[in-house]
Design an enzyme around this catalytic site. Sequence first.
Site, mmCIF file in Angstrom:
data_model
loop_
_atom_site.group_PDB
_atom_site.id
_atom_site.type_symbol
_atom_site.label_atom_id
_atom_site.label_comp_id
_atom_site.label_asym_id
_atom_site.label_seq_id
_atom_site.Cartn_x
_atom_site.Cartn_y
_atom_site.Cartn_z
ATOM 1 N N TYR A 91 0.821 -1.220 0.000
ATOM 2 C CA TYR A 91 0.000 0.000 0.000
ATOM 3 C C TYR A 91 0.858 1.275 0.000
ATOM 4 C CZ TYR A 91 -2.905 -3.697 2.004
ATOM 5 O OH TYR A 91 -3.529 -4.875 2.253
ATOM 6 N N TYR A 139 -12.110 -7.192 7.157
ATOM 7 C CA TYR A 139 -10.956 -7.318 6.261
ATOM 8 C C TYR A 139 -10.675 -8.806 6.058
ATOM 9 C CZ TYR A 139 -6.477 -7.261 4.051
ATOM 10 O OH TYR A 139 -5.474 -7.486 3.143
ATOM 11 N N ASP A 157 -13.257 -16.388 9.468
ATOM 12 C CA ASP A 157 -11.899 -16.010 9.072
ATOM 13 C C ASP A 157 -11.099 -15.796 10.359
ATOM 14 O OD1 ASP A 157 -9.578 -14.732 8.398
ATOM 15 O OD2 ASP A 157 -10.492 -13.316 6.986
ATOM 16 N N LYS A 160 -1.379 -16.770 9.002
ATOM 17 C CA LYS A 160 -0.501 -15.924 9.827
ATOM 18 C C LYS A 160 0.333 -16.720 10.839
ATOM 19 C CE LYS A 160 -2.795 -11.450 9.410
ATOM 20 N NZ LYS A 160 -1.805 -10.574 8.814
HETATM 21 N N1 PMP Z 1 -8.061 -12.283 6.782
HETATM 22 C C1 PMP Z 1 -7.695 -11.565 7.863
HETATM 23 C C2 PMP Z 1 -8.643 -11.481 9.024
HETATM 24 C C3 PMP Z 1 -6.472 -10.907 7.893
HETATM 25 O O1 PMP Z 1 -6.146 -10.175 8.968
HETATM 26 C C4 PMP Z 1 -5.594 -11.038 6.790
HETATM 27 C C5 PMP Z 1 -4.245 -10.347 6.759
HETATM 28 N N2 PMP Z 1 -4.083 -9.222 7.530
HETATM 29 C C6 PMP Z 1 -6.011 -11.797 5.689
HETATM 30 C C7 PMP Z 1 -7.248 -12.411 5.723
HETATM 31 C C8 PMP Z 1 -5.138 -11.947 4.482
HETATM 32 O O2 PMP Z 1 -4.043 -12.754 4.752
HETATM 33 P P1 PMP Z 1 -2.730 -12.663 3.838
HETATM 34 O O3 PMP Z 1 -2.157 -11.293 4.053
HETATM 35 O O4 PMP Z 1 -1.848 -13.771 4.360
HETATM 36 O O5 PMP Z 1 -3.141 -12.885 2.426
#
Ligand code: PMP
Length: 451
Positions: free
Chosen positions: A27, A158, A271, A300
């Site tokens: 970004y 997100y 998620d 993560k």
């Molecule tokens: N879902 C959530 C809740 C996240 O916090 C993130 C990354 N911050 C993602 C999906 C995307 O994961 P990645 O950056 O490994 O593609």
Amino acid sequence: MREASTLPTRTGGDTALRDRGLVWHPYAPLNGPAPYAVLGASGVRLSLDCPDGTSAEVVDAMASWWCAVHGYRHPALDAAAHRQIDDFSHVMFGGLTHEPAVALAERLVAMAPGPMAHVFFADSGSVSVEVALKLALQFQAASGCPGRQRFLTVRGGYHGDTFAAMSVCDPVDGMHSAFPGVLASHVFAPRPPLARLEVNDGHEQWVTDEAEFDQWSREFRALAAAHASELAAVVVEPVLQGAGGMRPYDPRCVRVMRDVADEHGMLLVADEIATGFGRTGRLFACEWADVAPDVMCVGKALTGGYLSLAAVLMTSRVGAAITESSFGALLHGPTFMANPLACAVASASLDLLADSWAADVARVGSGLRAGLSAALDLESVRDVRTVGAVGVIQLDRAVDVPAITAAAVRNSVWVRPFRDLVYAMPPYVCTEDEVATICAGMVAAVREVHP
Ligand code: PMP
């Protein structure tokens, strides 16, 4: 007790200079603020070459965007990676399998909330969300509802930067306006109201405005009912909206989502990429609500931040529907699916977590609660909140990111603020002193830049 510093004394170099204008950063424009160059990383510390020519050793309050929960160069994770490299680093997953993937899948289904039965390995969090959404669409088609092609989610979410994941991110903050006409249109309920997790003598209690909760529930239920025939799944970050604003919300909202999904024939996709593996004070955030999702994404912290790996877990009902459908298969299969190196490190990371995550997260959390409260005295500070091993200072204005970053580094802390938030999601292995350093550095930086 770890040594205060085991970082190499290597200094200097022109890495950051060579980086500029050549390598894109997240970004950021090519001519954006100069990056800090990492010379080494060990324990919870990074050794940095700073844009002003100085060098610094900082405690990493970000855990490298929330994944390095055991810190850097952990001997057990290093050893697992070395062992697997000596065996084999990668093989394709089409037609082949290997012990690291199977062992990790067994562990994941055993530890997941609810009866998860199958695992699909993906290469990043965003890709796992893509897979989960595809899975929901395939499930509905297989169940005789091919018209259910939209998702119900909440504002402020997100879920990643790939197209389908972006389409369920917050429609205002989530880059939708940059890609008009390209992103699929989904159904957005209001943000769940902000809640506080109060902890007194180890007793935890969620505090929510009841009227706000009731109104949110009504609106969520009404929206689901109005669109039911076109909805495949509810997609949500349980209990903590992360990149959408570091906002904890009442677990009862997740319960409402589970009920609504059941009432209207939708799947519940949790998620847990940011919240999974203990970050919110439960092994998975769904556990706060005593909810078992149908599909769950993790990533993560899965590999302790060593390698990119994510996984989509699903129930036997979902797996069976797809297997028995005309597709027969889940229609996805990336080159680096179930990378053995990543799977081996992930299993070693889960070993470490099993021993200590609850005590570690409690220690880090109480340090953040104690240390960040000093920020409330500052006029620019609108709110200070914590949940699990997450600590947030919210300002009444947009953060001057380069200035706060530099001020925090001068105070021996690495942070990466966004919007109006200066926050910490540190490695779980931080000692009390290291958490105190993080809090003092964050508060000092805010006091200096936004008094
Ligand atoms: N879902 C959530 C809740 C996240 O916090 C993130 C990354 N911050 C993602 C999906 C995307 O994961 P990645 O950056 O490994 O593609």
